[in-house]
Scaffold this motif. Structure first.
Motif, PDB file in Angstrom:
ATOM      1  N   LYS A   6     -21.059  29.573  -1.406  1.00 50.58           N
ATOM      2  CA  LYS A   6     -20.848  28.305  -2.125  1.00 50.58           C
ATOM      3  C   LYS A   6     -22.131  27.497  -2.100  1.00 50.58           C
ATOM      4  CE  LYS A   6     -19.916  23.684  -2.028  1.00 50.58           C
ATOM      5  NZ  LYS A   6     -20.427  22.584  -1.199  1.00 50.58           N
ATOM      6  N   GLY A 150     -15.929  16.687  -2.599  1.00 49.31           N
ATOM      7  CA  GLY A 150     -16.284  17.780  -1.688  1.00 49.31           C
ATOM      8  C   GLY A 150     -15.386  18.997  -1.859  1.00 49.31           C
ATOM      9  N   ASP A 153     -16.009  23.039  -1.474  1.00 45.82           N
ATOM     10  CA  ASP A 153     -15.926  23.736  -0.174  1.00 45.82           C
ATOM     11  C   ASP A 153     -14.572  24.425  -0.061  1.00 45.82           C
ATOM     12  OD1 ASP A 153     -18.375  22.570   0.577  1.00 45.82           O
ATOM     13  OD2 ASP A 153     -17.389  20.830   1.475  1.00 45.82           O
ATOM     14  N   LYS A 208     -19.041  14.623   6.167  1.00 45.88           N
ATOM     15  CA  LYS A 208     -18.686  15.187   4.859  1.00 45.88           C
ATOM     16  C   LYS A 208     -19.360  16.532   4.577  1.00 45.88           C
ATOM     17  CE  LYS A 208     -22.139  13.244   1.868  1.00 45.88           C
ATOM     18  NZ  LYS A 208     -22.461  13.022   0.491  1.00 45.88           N
TER      19      LYS A 208
END
Ligand code: ADP
Ligand code: ASP
Ligand code: MG
Length: 404
Positions: A6, A150, A153, A208
């Motif tokens: 990723k 986010g 992820d 984060k």
């Protein structure tokens, strides 16, 4: 091996960087591995798109917002697949609904319910590189959804779980998980390994570097996650099951979270059922209440203080004001200039006196503690927002003094 990689926003922030990502992906493929790549939008793009929506309304329509912000990832999958093909590698892009990443319908914070890995796997088996858009899903009515900030992820780890990948590599702009955010704590150290449970706490308390839901998936499906830099070949941080010796370290990390608003209901009658009356409507509106304290009661009245995420503050205020009127409270105050600062470590289970050491350290700096909450492996406090960075630094230096 099957490897999921990723790449976050900074790593795909320009065509040059996308070409850099393609090199790394190609090298992994050339080494004989099956590769599924998940990408975020180019850095700044999701914020830019949200900014456009805010020019229309302070609370833009949630369904259309997801249609809008999901476009950021559509751009990067296309560009990366193009570069790979240009380099002579077989690659194909897939959007969330094309993979079939099925989610619930909570726009803006949807949860993945199921991933159909057939199309992805058949491409991989033919030797192609799958380039999957992070952050996106599709609900039961074919609406586009997004997984929250986010969220790429979580796409990556969930795909790794669904395809039973051998590793999930999270490439970002830091070279691993640190004992505190390296941007605010110059003494922060890279952790070689961290337990799923510690990472769950760190992620939920403001670090984060990984979205919390990605860590939940990693823990539940035992996905070996490796957080590392897209700008170097160095080993990063591995998320692992708890290992012997991990409990020896009292505090593994310090985090802060500015995304909190504090409400206080003043002078409410202290009687059974009051808390249920206050928090019922808030829960019914899908707002997650974080910390709660009720002051000692005096002459049958008390103050009730709690925090909610800033994004839900407007909604929460309206609800509490209504309840305040119904129960005869004196009023409601709100404060968004607060921060939650937390220390996390498996060692807290077996070391005594951690809380008092934390409070003494803050007192030495004149930082007032407004609220406290604890669990087995963490202590969180709420302080005035202006002390956030100072609090992180002094706590880090207290519990993780420099080795040299
Ligand atoms: P990406 O765009 O690659 O997903 P993010 O900005 O979401 O990257 O996450 C990486 C950032 O997380 C780092 O730049 C760092 O400032 C921040 N961060 C916060 N806490 C930590 C921590 N404990 N360890 C590493 N990075 C952290
Ligand atoms: N682009 C989304 C965000 O900025 C998802 C992600 O980067 O993980 O939050
Ligand atoms: Mg991120």
């Amino acid at each position: 091996m099957l490897i999921v990689q990723k790449y976050g926003g900074t790593s795909v922030g320009s065509i040059e960087r996308i070409k850099g990502v393609a090199q790394r992906v190609a090298a992994t493929h050339a080494a004989g591995h099956q590769v599924a790549v998940v990408v975020s939008a180019m850095s700044g793009e999701t914020n830019r798109l949200l900014g456009l929506a805010k020019q229309i309304s302070s609370q833009p329509d949630e369904r259309e917002c997801d249609v809008l912000v999901s476009t950021g990832e559509q751009v990067t999958v296309a560009l990366l697949a193009m570069v790979l093909k240009e380099m002579g590698y077989p690659a194909f892009s897939l959007l969330g609904h094309q993979v079939q990443i099925s989610t619930d319908s909570a726009f803006g914070k949807a949860r993945i319910k199921h991933i159909n890995s057939n199309r992805l796997m058949s491409g991989l088996k033919k030797g192609s590189i799958a380039v999957v858009a992070g952050f996106q899903g599709v609900d039961a009515n074919d609406n586009i959804t997004t997984l929250g900030r986010g969220g790429s992820d979580t796409t990556a780890v969930a795909i790794a779980a669904a395809t039973r990948a051998d590793a999930c590599e999270i490439y970002t702009d830091v070279d691993g998980v640190y004992s505190a955010d390296p941007r605010i704590c110059p003494h922060a150290r890279k952790l070689r390994r961290i337990s799923y449970d510690e990472m769950l706490e760190l992620a939920s308390l403001g670090a984060k570097v990984l979205q919390i839901r990605s860590v939940e998936f990693a823990k539940r499906y035992r996905v070996p996650v490796h957080v590392r830099s897209s700008f170097s070949a160095d080993e990063g941080t591995w998320l692992v099951q708890e290992e012997a010796g991990m409990e020896d370290v009292t505090v593994a990390g310090v985090t802060s979270d500015l995304d909190q608003t504090k409400f206080t209901l003043l002078h409410v009658p202290d009687r059974p059922g009051l808390a249920a009356k206050v928090f019922g409507p808030i829960a019914d509106n899908n707002i997650v209440v974080d910390m709660i304290i009720q002051n000692a009661s005096a002459e049958g009245f008390t103050d009730l203080t709690f925090t909610v995420p800033k994004g839900d503050a407007q909604k929460a205020l309206a609800l509490v004001q209504t309840t305040a009127g119904e129960v005869g409270a004196r009023g409601v105050t709100s404060d968004s200039e607060v921060a939650k600062v937390s220390i996390v470590g498996l060692g807290m289970r077996s070391h005594a006196g951690v809380a008092s050491r934390m409070f003494k350290t803050l007192a030495r700096e004149g930082i007032n503690v407004q609220m406290i909450s604890t669990s087995e492996i963490k202590i969180s406090i709420v302080v005035d927002a202006k002390y956030t960075e100072l609090a992180v630094r002094v706590l880090h230096d207290e519990f993780m003094p420099a080795i040299v």
